[in-house]
Write a protein that holds these residues in place. Structure first.
Motif, short mmCIF file in Angstrom:
data_model
loop_
_atom_site.label_atom_id
_atom_site.label_comp_id
_atom_site.label_asym_id
_atom_site.label_seq_id
_atom_site.Cartn_x
_atom_site.Cartn_y
_atom_site.Cartn_z
N ILE A 106 1.02 6.79 -6.58
CA ILE A 106 -0.03 7.54 -6.77
C ILE A 106 0.28 9.01 -6.55
O ILE A 106 -0.11 9.91 -7.45
N ASN A 107 1.32 9.33 -5.34
CA ASN A 107 1.72 10.61 -5.36
C ASN A 107 2.64 11.12 -6.34
O ASN A 107 3.04 12.38 -6.50
N ALA A 122 0.93 -1.31 0.11
CA ALA A 122 -0.03 0.07 0.01
C ALA A 122 1.12 1.23 -0.01
O ALA A 122 0.48 2.36 -0.65
N VAL A 123 2.05 1.25 0.79
CA VAL A 123 3.02 2.47 0.69
C VAL A 123 3.38 2.57 -0.44
O VAL A 123 3.59 3.68 -1.19
N ARG A 125 2.40 1.49 -3.60
CA ARG A 125 1.38 2.08 -4.56
C ARG A 125 1.07 3.53 -4.28
O ARG A 125 0.65 4.31 -5.25
N GLN A 126 1.03 3.72 -3.10
CA GLN A 126 0.53 5.34 -2.71
C GLN A 126 1.70 6.17 -3.05
O GLN A 126 1.38 7.43 -3.75
N ALA A 162 4.09 8.43 2.02
CA ALA A 162 3.11 7.43 1.54
C ALA A 162 2.43 6.55 2.48
O ALA A 162 1.58 5.85 2.17
N CYS A 163 3.03 6.57 3.91
CA CYS A 163 2.45 5.85 4.86
C CYS A 163 1.22 6.41 5.21
O CYS A 163 0.29 5.66 5.84
N GLU A 164 0.84 7.63 4.84
CA GLU A 164 -0.58 8.05 5.17
C GLU A 164 -1.53 7.78 4.15
O GLU A 164 -2.21 8.29 3.57
N PHE A 165 -1.57 6.32 3.75
CA PHE A 165 -2.27 5.94 2.72
C PHE A 165 -3.73 5.67 3.10
O PHE A 165 -3.86 5.27 4.30
N LEU A 194 -7.09 1.61 0.25
CA LEU A 194 -6.10 1.18 -0.76
C LEU A 194 -5.87 -0.25 -0.49
O LEU A 194 -5.27 -1.07 -1.38
#
Ligand code: DC
Length: 206
Positions: A44-45, A37-38, A40-41, A58-61, A65
């Motif tokens: 995305i970012n 998830a991190v 992928r985030q 990105a840990c704030e996904f 997700l």
């Protein structure tokens, strides 16, 4: 009872962890999904997975997700491996994994550092592995079965690169925890591997 299942990608550790959870009636956490998830985030970012600041942001996904099927792709797996080298990312994901491990009644967690970092006190630790060639063959069969056109040699190269990165990072590298029982699934079918794992847990618990 905490059961820690560690091992490299495509070793069968996820299948074994799920089967153990079902057999012993325990909740299961696939910790690789958090790193995916991190990864992928970051994508995305529009960030760089090798940059510690981009990776940490990105840990704030969003929780949703974790349900996204894109997390299962090889590309996101590679991003996950890259973000996972940053100590800040590992630290940010620690509490969630630790709390899952400590829930009343116990849990099964699979990943790379469950027996070494997340739950070193786990009474049962398994290290599930298989040769690179066999893991590549499994991944290739799974992907071509889903209609994805990919070369076996390319998968083998990616798996070897991912292993090297996961095993050689400074923080929580992939390794068998002291006292872990090693299950090599290279020559095991799915059912035989699950049976061996259940037997190993029962033996450990006396
Ligand atoms: O198990 P997996 O293939 O879904 O994991 C993807 C990546 O996440 C893996 O290459 C390294 C990282 N990972 C980790 O560093 N620690 C974990 N406990 C689980 C996964």
């Amino acid at each position: 009872m905490i059961i820690a299942v560690d091992g490299p990608t495509a070793s069968g550790k996820g299948t074994i962890a799920k089967a153990l959870a079902a057999h012993f009636g325990l909740p299961h956490l696939d910790t690789g999904l958090l790193y995916r998830a991190v990864g992928r985030q970051v994508q995305i970012n529009g960030g760089n997975p090798d940059d510690p600041h981009d990776a940490l942001a990105a840990c704030e996904f969003p929780e949703s997700l974790l349900e996204d099927s894109s997390l299962r792709s090889e590309e996101v797996g590679g991003f996950a491996s890259r973000v996972s080298v940053h100590p800040g990312v590992r630290h940010a994901l620690y509490e969630r994994q630790r709390a899952f491990a400590l829930q009343e009644g116990g849990a099964v967690l699979d990943g790379r550092d469950i027996g070494t970092v997340i739950a070193p006190e786990a009474p049962v630790k398994l290290f599930v592995t298989a040769s690179v060639a066999e893991r590549a063959r499994r991944r290739w069969l799974e992907m071509t079965g889903r209609g994805i056109d990919v070369l076996l040699a390319a998968i083998e190269r990616d798996i070897a690169a991912r292993d090297a990165r996961d095993m050689n990072r400074a923080d929580a590298p992939l390794m068998a925890a002291p006292g872990a029982l090693v299950i090599d699934t290279t020559h095991f079918g799915r059912d035989a591997a699950i049976e061996a794992a259940i037997e190993a847990v029962q033996t450990r618990l006396g």
